[in-house]
Design a protein around this motif. Sequence first.
Motif, mmCIF file in Angstrom:
data_model
loop_
_atom_site.group_PDB
_atom_site.id
_atom_site.type_symbol
_atom_site.label_atom_id
_atom_site.label_comp_id
_atom_site.label_asym_id
_atom_site.label_seq_id
_atom_site.Cartn_x
_atom_site.Cartn_y
_atom_site.Cartn_z
ATOM 1 N N SER A 146 0.852 -1.172 0.000
ATOM 2 C CA SER A 146 0.000 0.000 0.000
ATOM 3 C C SER A 146 0.889 1.223 0.000
ATOM 4 C CB SER A 146 -0.900 0.003 1.253
ATOM 5 O OG SER A 146 -0.124 0.294 2.398
ATOM 6 N N PRO A 147 0.321 2.410 -0.245
ATOM 7 C CA PRO A 147 1.145 3.619 -0.176
ATOM 8 C C PRO A 147 1.814 3.789 1.186
ATOM 9 C CG PRO A 147 -0.956 4.082 -1.220
ATOM 10 C CD PRO A 147 -1.051 2.690 -0.673
ATOM 11 N N GLN A 148 1.245 3.169 2.230
ATOM 12 C CA GLN A 148 1.819 3.257 3.566
ATOM 13 C C GLN A 148 2.930 2.229 3.778
ATOM 14 O OE1 GLN A 148 -1.766 3.093 3.239
ATOM 15 N NE2 GLN A 148 -1.630 5.322 3.107
ATOM 16 N N GLY A 149 3.162 1.347 2.802
ATOM 17 C CA GLY A 149 4.139 0.281 2.975
ATOM 18 C C GLY A 149 3.481 -0.982 3.504
ATOM 19 N N ARG A 150 4.205 -2.073 3.426
ATOM 20 C CA ARG A 150 3.700 -3.328 3.973
ATOM 21 C C ARG A 150 3.884 -3.367 5.489
ATOM 22 N NH1 ARG A 150 6.654 -7.682 0.213
ATOM 23 N NH2 ARG A 150 8.333 -6.165 0.508
ATOM 24 N N PHE A 151 3.264 -4.350 6.112
ATOM 25 C CA PHE A 151 3.317 -4.510 7.555
ATOM 26 C C PHE A 151 3.951 -5.861 7.874
ATOM 27 C CE2 PHE A 151 -0.354 -1.909 6.504
ATOM 28 C CZ PHE A 151 -0.186 -0.809 7.315
ATOM 29 N N TRP A 152 4.971 -5.839 8.747
ATOM 30 C CA TRP A 152 5.672 -7.052 9.147
ATOM 31 C C TRP A 152 5.630 -7.202 10.662
ATOM 32 C CZ3 TRP A 152 7.205 -9.894 5.063
ATOM 33 C CH2 TRP A 152 7.455 -9.244 3.847
ATOM 34 N N GLY A 153 5.505 -8.418 11.126
ATOM 35 C CA GLY A 153 5.670 -8.704 12.541
ATOM 36 C C GLY A 153 7.107 -9.126 12.815
ATOM 37 N N LEU A 154 7.612 -8.776 13.982
ATOM 38 C CA LEU A 154 8.953 -9.187 14.408
ATOM 39 C C LEU A 154 8.898 -9.569 15.879
ATOM 40 C CD1 LEU A 154 11.991 -9.585 14.172
ATOM 41 C CD2 LEU A 154 12.287 -7.106 14.382
ATOM 42 N N ILE A 155 9.194 -10.818 16.169
ATOM 43 C CA ILE A 155 9.131 -11.341 17.533
ATOM 44 C C ILE A 155 10.540 -11.650 18.020
ATOM 45 C CG2 ILE A 155 8.059 -13.025 19.071
ATOM 46 C CD1 ILE A 155 6.006 -11.443 17.481
ATOM 47 N N PRO A 156 11.154 -10.798 18.862
ATOM 48 C CA PRO A 156 12.441 -11.157 19.452
ATOM 49 C C PRO A 156 12.255 -12.329 20.421
ATOM 50 C CG PRO A 156 11.669 -9.037 20.305
ATOM 51 C CD PRO A 156 10.698 -9.467 19.257
ATOM 52 N N CYS A 157 12.984 -13.404 20.177
ATOM 53 C CA CYS A 157 12.734 -14.660 20.899
ATOM 54 C C CYS A 157 14.059 -15.331 21.256
ATOM 55 C CB CYS A 157 11.883 -15.566 20.011
ATOM 56 S SG CYS A 157 11.153 -17.005 20.800
ATOM 57 N N ALA A 158 15.053 -14.508 21.655
ATOM 58 C CA ALA A 158 16.390 -15.045 21.891
ATOM 59 C C ALA A 158 16.806 -15.035 23.353
ATOM 60 C CB ALA A 158 17.416 -14.258 21.069
#
Length: 272
Positions: free
Chosen positions: A13-25
């Motif tokens: 979209s004009p707003q950019g895509r949406f990604w999830g990021l789960i820090p799990c370390a």
Amino acid sequence: MTDLLAAANAPASPQGRFWGLIPCAGIGARAIPAGAPAPDLPKQYQQVAGQPMVLHTLAAFAGVRRLAGTLVAVAPHDRFLDSHHSPSWWHVPCGGATRAETVIGGLHTLLNRGAEQHDWVLVHDAARCLVTTAQINQLIEACEHDSVGGLLAHKLPDTLKAAETDATGVRVAATVDRSDKWLAQTPQMFRLGVLLEALNHMGAAATDEASAMEAMGYRPQLVPGGAQNFKVTYPDDFALAEAVLTQRGGDAMLEHIKGTCGNLQPAGSSFF
């Protein structure tokens, strides 16, 4: 090897895509009772309501249709999630010694796999397993047109005390006005490129993404979350999280997790 992130079918979209990021370390040291031996598995993989904690978290993200995908940033040599897979999330051993290093590793991984600098990334604690799909969608809707981004937060409900320590112990120094005080939660949603710059600038001192953005002069938006979106941190928190998940649906919740996590069948190998 197929670039799984670039192949994500969520529309741009004009707003950019949406990604999830789960820090799990991390290992969750505060969740170990005093005097108890270290558990065989890190906190995020401990059983809560019949499944590893992080799978409850990932089930909520799997329900967000606007996400192009969710990356789980695990520690080097962490193979736990190799036996679980889903079309909605992937895991990569890009974690570091601190939360900030893990998130930075995840952001670089997203960029290397096809994400863009102007895309949005929603960073969420693996151990904040009571977040709901509705709350994640609420954050996206509140922030997608914002110039900075924002985070879920909960307005402080209790009287707040400042403390001082003397020879007799810890005592109240003052009662603090709570009217403008909020408890930071996750997800925290910012543009990928700007967040990466902010975290590189602040380094390991960043305890969350919003604090790194604040250090760069930005003022993230506070989006009301809820009291149940707490982070499982201390031993007693496991029982509370289990009670909430059980109250929400019991068997129905487990079936949802199984459906969104590939029926928890061994994948044979990691996605990456």
